[in-house]
Write a protein that holds these residues in place. Sequence first.
Motif, PDB file in Angstrom:
ATOM      1  N   MET A   1       0.849  -1.175   0.000  1.00 43.49           N
ATOM      2  CA  MET A   1       0.000   0.000   0.000  1.00 43.49           C
ATOM      3  C   MET A   1       0.893   1.236   0.000  1.00 43.49           C
ATOM      4  O   MET A   1       1.604   1.510   0.952  1.00 43.49           O
ATOM      5  N   ALA A   2       0.878   1.965  -1.086  1.00 48.52           N
ATOM      6  CA  ALA A   2       1.669   3.182  -1.202  1.00 48.52           C
ATOM      7  C   ALA A   2       0.766   4.403  -1.182  1.00 48.52           C
ATOM      8  O   ALA A   2      -0.154   4.524  -1.994  1.00 48.52           O
ATOM      9  N   LEU A   3       1.024   5.292  -0.222  1.00 48.00           N
ATOM     10  CA  LEU A   3       0.332   6.573  -0.171  1.00 48.00           C
ATOM     11  C   LEU A   3       1.256   7.636  -0.743  1.00 48.00           C
ATOM     12  O   LEU A   3       2.418   7.725  -0.373  1.00 48.00           O
ATOM     13  N   ILE A   4       0.700   8.420  -1.652  1.00 46.40           N
ATOM     14  CA  ILE A   4       1.477   9.486  -2.289  1.00 46.40           C
ATOM     15  C   ILE A   4       0.694  10.782  -2.166  1.00 46.40           C
ATOM     16  O   ILE A   4      -0.515  10.814  -2.407  1.00 46.40           O
ATOM     17  N   GLU A   5       1.400  11.842  -1.798  1.00 46.70           N
ATOM     18  CA  GLU A   5       0.799  13.176  -1.746  1.00 46.70           C
ATOM     19  C   GLU A   5       1.459  14.029  -2.819  1.00 46.70           C
ATOM     20  O   GLU A   5       2.685  14.123  -2.884  1.00 46.70           O
ATOM     21  N   GLU A  29      -3.056   9.920  -3.090  1.00 47.75           N
ATOM     22  CA  GLU A  29      -3.328   8.694  -3.847  1.00 47.75           C
ATOM     23  C   GLU A  29      -2.910   7.475  -3.027  1.00 47.75           C
ATOM     24  O   GLU A  29      -1.896   7.506  -2.339  1.00 47.75           O
ATOM     25  N   LYS A  30      -3.709   6.442  -3.137  1.00 49.22           N
ATOM     26  CA  LYS A  30      -3.389   5.146  -2.530  1.00 49.22           C
ATOM     27  C   LYS A  30      -3.331   4.141  -3.658  1.00 49.22           C
ATOM     28  O   LYS A  30      -4.322   3.936  -4.363  1.00 49.22           O
ATOM     29  N   ASP A  31      -2.165   3.553  -3.847  1.00 51.76           N
ATOM     30  CA  ASP A  31      -1.963   2.595  -4.933  1.00 51.76           C
ATOM     31  C   ASP A  31      -2.432   3.164  -6.268  1.00 51.76           C
ATOM     32  O   ASP A  31      -3.172   2.531  -7.016  1.00 51.76           O
ATOM     33  N   SER A  32      -2.034   4.408  -6.547  1.00 50.68           N
ATOM     34  CA  SER A  32      -2.324   5.118  -7.804  1.00 50.68           C
ATOM     35  C   SER A  32      -3.789   5.479  -7.994  1.00 50.68           C
ATOM     36  O   SER A  32      -4.201   5.846  -9.096  1.00 50.68           O
ATOM     37  N   VAL A  33      -4.603   5.393  -6.928  1.00 54.95           N
ATOM     38  CA  VAL A  33      -6.007   5.776  -7.003  1.00 54.95           C
ATOM     39  C   VAL A  33      -6.217   6.990  -6.096  1.00 54.95           C
ATOM     40  O   VAL A  33      -5.864   6.951  -4.912  1.00 54.95           O
TER      41      VAL A  33
END
Length: 81
Positions: A1-5, A29-33
């Motif tokens: 699970m990757a969180l991106i800001e 985004e979480k997993d590109s969503v």
Amino acid sequence: MALIEKQIVDLVELVQSNHIQVRTTTIIEKDSVEIAKTYHRHSLYPGEDVSNEDPKVQAIANAIWTDEVIAAYQASQTGSL
């Protein structure tokens, strides 16, 4: 699970008295969503330091804020226009 800001300047508007409104969008985004989005706005007025702004905003300010525009804005703030 990757969180991106991510933060992006997605709207730049030139409005009355030649001030610039900037909208920054923060996307999570979480997993590109995309799971969340927030907006922040701020205004910049002729003659203000824009060195820490997005390059797009700097380019607009440098093109629009001539010495005459800055002087007219400053005069309008003191009531001597």
